[in-house]
Design a protein around this motif. Structure first.
Motif, short mmCIF file in Angstrom:
data_model
loop_
_atom_site.label_atom_id
_atom_site.label_comp_id
_atom_site.label_asym_id
_atom_site.label_seq_id
_atom_site.Cartn_x
_atom_site.Cartn_y
_atom_site.Cartn_z
N UNK A 1 0.82 -1.20 0.00
CA UNK A 1 0.00 0.00 0.00
C UNK A 1 0.86 1.26 0.00
N UNK A 2 1.86 1.31 0.86
CA UNK A 2 2.73 2.49 0.88
C UNK A 2 3.41 2.71 -0.46
N UNK A 3 3.88 1.62 -1.06
CA UNK A 3 4.52 1.72 -2.38
C UNK A 3 3.56 2.26 -3.42
N UNK A 4 2.31 1.80 -3.37
CA UNK A 4 1.31 2.27 -4.32
C UNK A 4 1.01 3.76 -4.12
N UNK A 5 0.92 4.19 -2.87
CA UNK A 5 0.63 5.60 -2.60
C UNK A 5 1.78 6.49 -3.05
N UNK A 6 3.01 6.08 -2.77
CA UNK A 6 4.16 6.86 -3.23
C UNK A 6 4.15 6.99 -4.75
N UNK A 7 3.89 5.88 -5.44
CA UNK A 7 3.84 5.89 -6.90
C UNK A 7 2.78 6.87 -7.40
N UNK A 8 1.61 6.85 -6.76
CA UNK A 8 0.54 7.76 -7.16
C UNK A 8 0.91 9.22 -6.90
N UNK A 9 1.49 9.48 -5.75
CA UNK A 9 1.86 10.86 -5.41
C UNK A 9 2.83 11.45 -6.43
N UNK A 10 3.74 10.61 -6.91
CA UNK A 10 4.75 11.12 -7.83
C UNK A 10 4.19 11.38 -9.23
N UNK A 11 2.96 10.94 -9.50
CA UNK A 11 2.34 11.23 -10.79
C UNK A 11 1.18 12.20 -10.65
N UNK A 12 0.97 12.73 -9.43
CA UNK A 12 -0.17 13.62 -9.20
C UNK A 12 0.20 15.06 -9.56
N UNK A 13 -0.82 15.90 -9.58
CA UNK A 13 -0.59 17.31 -9.91
C UNK A 13 -0.05 18.08 -8.71
N UNK A 14 -0.04 17.42 -7.55
CA UNK A 14 0.43 18.08 -6.33
C UNK A 14 1.50 17.23 -5.67
N UNK A 15 2.51 16.86 -6.43
CA UNK A 15 3.56 15.98 -5.91
C UNK A 15 4.32 16.66 -4.77
N UNK A 16 4.61 15.93 -3.69
CA UNK A 16 5.37 16.51 -2.59
C UNK A 16 6.80 16.80 -3.00
N UNK A 17 7.43 17.74 -2.29
CA UNK A 17 8.82 18.10 -2.61
C UNK A 17 9.78 17.02 -2.15
N UNK A 18 9.38 16.26 -1.12
CA UNK A 18 10.27 15.24 -0.59
C UNK A 18 9.45 14.09 0.00
N UNK A 19 9.86 12.88 -0.31
CA UNK A 19 9.28 11.69 0.31
C UNK A 19 10.41 10.86 0.89
N UNK A 20 10.26 10.47 2.15
CA UNK A 20 11.24 9.61 2.81
C UNK A 20 10.55 8.30 3.15
N UNK A 21 11.13 7.19 2.73
CA UNK A 21 10.50 5.89 2.95
C UNK A 21 11.33 5.05 3.92
N UNK A 22 10.65 4.19 4.61
CA UNK A 22 11.30 3.29 5.57
C UNK A 22 12.22 2.31 4.86
N UNK A 23 13.35 1.97 5.47
CA UNK A 23 14.26 0.99 4.85
C UNK A 23 13.87 -0.46 5.17
N UNK A 24 12.77 -0.66 5.89
CA UNK A 24 12.40 -2.00 6.36
C UNK A 24 12.34 -3.01 5.20
N UNK A 25 11.62 -2.64 4.12
CA UNK A 25 11.60 -3.46 2.92
C UNK A 25 12.58 -2.85 1.94
#
Length: 267
Positions: A11-35
């Motif tokens: 789910x997190x991976x899917x949301x990050x992917x969507x955010x990066x193609x949206x019209x309001x992409x965040x300036x920075x995304x930090x993801x957990x190294x767990x996976x």
């Protein structure tokens, strides 16, 4: 806006992917190294994504933190983290209530629960949110069909319905496997079944003013093939079992049942 993801599952991976193609992409995304494999793949695909040293680093570098850890891991994972009062927390954790999350992320006072599904990666599907408004609409408003629910009880009920995703594909697999057993080439069977279900799902979305019971009637010619199969499935109790199963899932969402509980035990 800086967004962090504690937990880098499907789910997190899917949301990050969507955010990066949206019209309001965040300036920075930090993801957990767990996976590590998923986290590194996201960082390679998107320049705005970096992998945190650990979950605390994710929290420290973010204004908005999305929680995507498994329910069985959430208590230990969140209890070890230090949050700030100015941060916003958005939880994807199915069986943790607003109160549960708020207790674990103190002193952070702004908490939302959100239900994104895997197709959000393509900005498709419903996204149930509670409460509505504020940062949650800013982050998720462009990622799918935002469904603002009335209260947490309604959110849990809708969340229960998402348990049908695997069964949806299992139903398609059953139809496709039967076609293959009748000498239809596997690739043709899969394409035919997937395309049929896609078209029917599209009909449901296009005819929102028509309830599903009426759509079933509309697709069941009297004396025809669809009426016959629907009759046999109803007689076998298939549709009642779906509703009973959803009731079991809702009980689990409320903490009244667990993974090992079954419909046979209920009966």
């Amino acid at each position: 806006m800086r967004i962090g993801f504690v937990g880098t599952g499907v789910i997190s991976t899917a949301v990050v992917t969507a955010l990066m193609s949206s019209s309001n992409s965040p300036t920075q995304i930090v993801v957990s190294p767990r996976n590590a494999s998923r986290a590194n793949d996201l960082a390679q695909r998107f320049t705005a994504v970096t992998v945190g040293r650990d979950n605390q680093d994710v929290v420290d570098r973010s204004d908005v933190i999305c929680l995507g850890v498994r329910p069985q891991d959430a208590q230990a994972a969140l209890a070890a983290l230090r949050f700030r009062s100015t941060q916003t927390v958005i939880s994807f954790i199915s069986t943790f209530s607003m109160e549960d999350i708020a207790t674990l992320v103190q002193p952070c006072a702004t908490v939302f629960r959100v239900v994104p599904l895997p197709p959000v990666a393509r900005r498709l599907g419903p996204i149930a949110v509670f409460p509505a408004g504020g940062v949650v609409e800013e982050v998720f408003g462009d990622l799918g069909n935002l469904v603002a629910v009335a209260d947490e009880q309604e959110l849990q009920t809708l969340w229960s319905a998402t348990s049908m995703m695997a069964s949806y594909f299992r139903l398609q697999e059953s139809a496709a496997s039967w076609l293959v057993s009748q000498q239809v080439a596997p690739e043709r069977a899969r394409m035919f079944v997937a395309s049929m279900f896609h078209a029917l799902a599209d009909t449901g979305l296009r005819e929102l003013d028509t309830d599903f019971a009426q759509l079933a009637i509309d697709h069941a010619t009297p004396g025809g093939l669809n009426e016959q199969l629907m009759r046999e499935l109803e007689t076998a109790g298939c549709f009642d079992t779906v509703q009973d199963g959803l009731a079991l899932i809702l009980r689990r969402m409320r903490g009244e049942a667990g993974f090992d509980d079954t419909l046979d035990q209920r009966l």
